[in-house]
Design a protein around this motif. Structure first.
Motif, PDB file in Angstrom:
ATOM      1  N   HIS A   1       0.823  -1.207   0.000  1.00 30.87           N
ATOM      2  CA  HIS A   1       0.000   0.000   0.000  1.00 30.87           C
ATOM      3  C   HIS A   1       0.863   1.265   0.000  1.00 30.87           C
ATOM      4  O   HIS A   1       0.534   2.257  -0.675  1.00 30.87           O
ATOM      5  N   ARG A   2       1.955   1.245   0.743  1.00 34.11           N
ATOM      6  CA  ARG A   2       2.854   2.409   0.777  1.00 34.11           C
ATOM      7  C   ARG A   2       3.464   2.670  -0.603  1.00 34.11           C
ATOM      8  O   ARG A   2       3.608   3.811  -1.041  1.00 34.11           O
ATOM      9  N   LEU A   3       3.808   1.583  -1.295  1.00 33.69           N
ATOM     10  CA  LEU A   3       4.347   1.726  -2.653  1.00 33.69           C
ATOM     11  C   LEU A   3       3.299   2.299  -3.595  1.00 33.69           C
ATOM     12  O   LEU A   3       3.603   3.138  -4.441  1.00 33.69           O
ATOM     13  N   GLN A   4       2.045   1.843  -3.443  1.00 34.61           N
ATOM     14  CA  GLN A   4       0.971   2.368  -4.280  1.00 34.61           C
ATOM     15  C   GLN A   4       0.854   3.881  -4.125  1.00 34.61           C
ATOM     16  O   GLN A   4       0.632   4.611  -5.100  1.00 34.61           O
ATOM     17  N   GLU A   5       0.995   4.334  -2.890  1.00 39.24           N
ATOM     18  CA  GLU A   5       0.861   5.765  -2.615  1.00 39.24           C
ATOM     19  C   GLU A   5       1.976   6.580  -3.275  1.00 39.24           C
ATOM     20  O   GLU A   5       1.776   7.728  -3.683  1.00 39.24           O
ATOM     21  N   LYS A   6       3.152   5.988  -3.378  1.00 33.98           N
ATOM     22  CA  LYS A   6       4.294   6.688  -3.935  1.00 33.98           C
ATOM     23  C   LYS A   6       4.368   6.636  -5.465  1.00 33.98           C
ATOM     24  O   LYS A   6       5.039   7.457  -6.080  1.00 33.98           O
ATOM     25  N   LEU A   7       3.717   5.654  -6.061  1.00 37.25           N
ATOM     26  CA  LEU A   7       3.798   5.502  -7.518  1.00 37.25           C
ATOM     27  C   LEU A   7       2.883   6.489  -8.242  1.00 37.25           C
ATOM     28  O   LEU A   7       1.848   6.864  -7.742  1.00 37.25           O
TER      29      LEU A   7
END
Length: 207
Positions: free
Chosen positions: A201-207
Motif C-alpha cells: 500500500h505504501r508503494l501504491q501511494e508513492k507511484l
C-alpha cells in the motif's frame, strides 16, 4: 459461547479414512519414492480399496502431500466490501483459499517430500492455480453485481478486472513467501502477510 454441533459419526469416519490414506501415501513415498508409492500399494497399506482411494483423492500426489481441492468458505465473504482496501481483502481471501488445500498438518514432512520429489511441486502448483481461479470467479461475481464495477473498466470486462485484481493481490503473498528466513514448514505468519500488504500500500501511494 460455541454452539457448533460435534461432527457426525459419518463425518468422523470420512476424516479417519482420509487421514489413513494420506498417512499411508506419505509414508510409502518417503520409503519408496513417489513412483514406488502406487495407488494399489497405498490402498493396501491404508486398508481400503482402490475405488475408495479415488473417492477421497483424484491423484496419488494429493494423497502423498495431504492436499485437497481448494474451497471457499462462505464465511470468508462476511464483511467483504468493494469500497475499501479491495486489494488487501482479495489478498487475504486468496491466502485463505490457498490454505484450504493443505489438509494434512505435517508441514515439515510435506516440505521434505517436495524437496526430495520435484514432481510433487507441479501438483501443488496446479492446486494453487485452482485456488486463484476460484477467487477470480468469486470476485468477478461480486463485481458484476455492483453497479460501480459491473461495466468493467474501459474496454476490459469484469472478468478481466477480477483477473488483474487477483494477480495484483498475489504480489504481497509472493513477497512474504520469498522473504529471507521464511520456512514452508511453519507456514506464513499472519503478521508477515500484513507487513507485506502494508509495504504494498505504501508503494501504491508513492507511484
Amino acid at each position: 459461547m460455541n454452539t457448533a454441533s460435534p461432527p457426525s459419526l459419518r463425518a468422523r469416519k470420512k476424516a479417519e479414512t482420509w487421514a489413513a490414506i494420506h498417512e499411508a501415501a506419505a509414508g510409502l513415498a518417503l520409503e519408496r519414492g513417489v513412483e514406488g508409492a502406487t495407488v494399489e500399494a497405498i490402498a493396501t497399506a491404508a486398508g481400503v480399496s482402490q475405488r475408495t482411494f479415488f473417492n477421497y483423492f483424484p491423484a496419488k500426489e494429493d494423497a502423498v502431500l495431504g492436499m485437497r481441492t481448494p474451497w471457499l468458505d462462505p464465511e470468508l465473504l462476511s464483511g467483504f466490501s468493494l469500497e475499501h482496501d479491495l486489494l488487501g481483502q482479495v489478498s487475504r481471501l486468496l491466502l485463505a483459499v490457498t490454505r484450504s488445500a493443505y489438509a494434512g498438518r505435517d508441514a515439515e514432512r510435506r516440505r521434505q517430500l517436495l524437496e526430495d520429489h520435484p514432481s510433487l511441486g507441479r501438483r501443488r502448483h496446479e492446486l494453487t492455480l485452482e485456488a486463484e481461479a476460484l477467487v477470480r470467479r468469486t470476485l468477478a461475481e461480486l463485481l458484476a453485481a455492483d453497479p460501480e464495477w459491473s461495466a468493467g473498466i474501459g474496454e476490459h470486462r469484469v472478468d478481466d478486472v477480477a483477473r488483474m485484481l487477483v494477480i495484483l493481490s498475489g504480489v504481497p503473498l509472493r513477497f512474504a513467501l520469498t522473504a529471507e528466513g521464511y520456512s514452508p514448514a511453519h507456514g506464513l505468519p499472519a503478521e508477515d502477510h500484513e507487513s507485506a500488504l502494508a509495504l504494498f500500500h505504501r508503494l501504491q501511494e508513492k507511484l
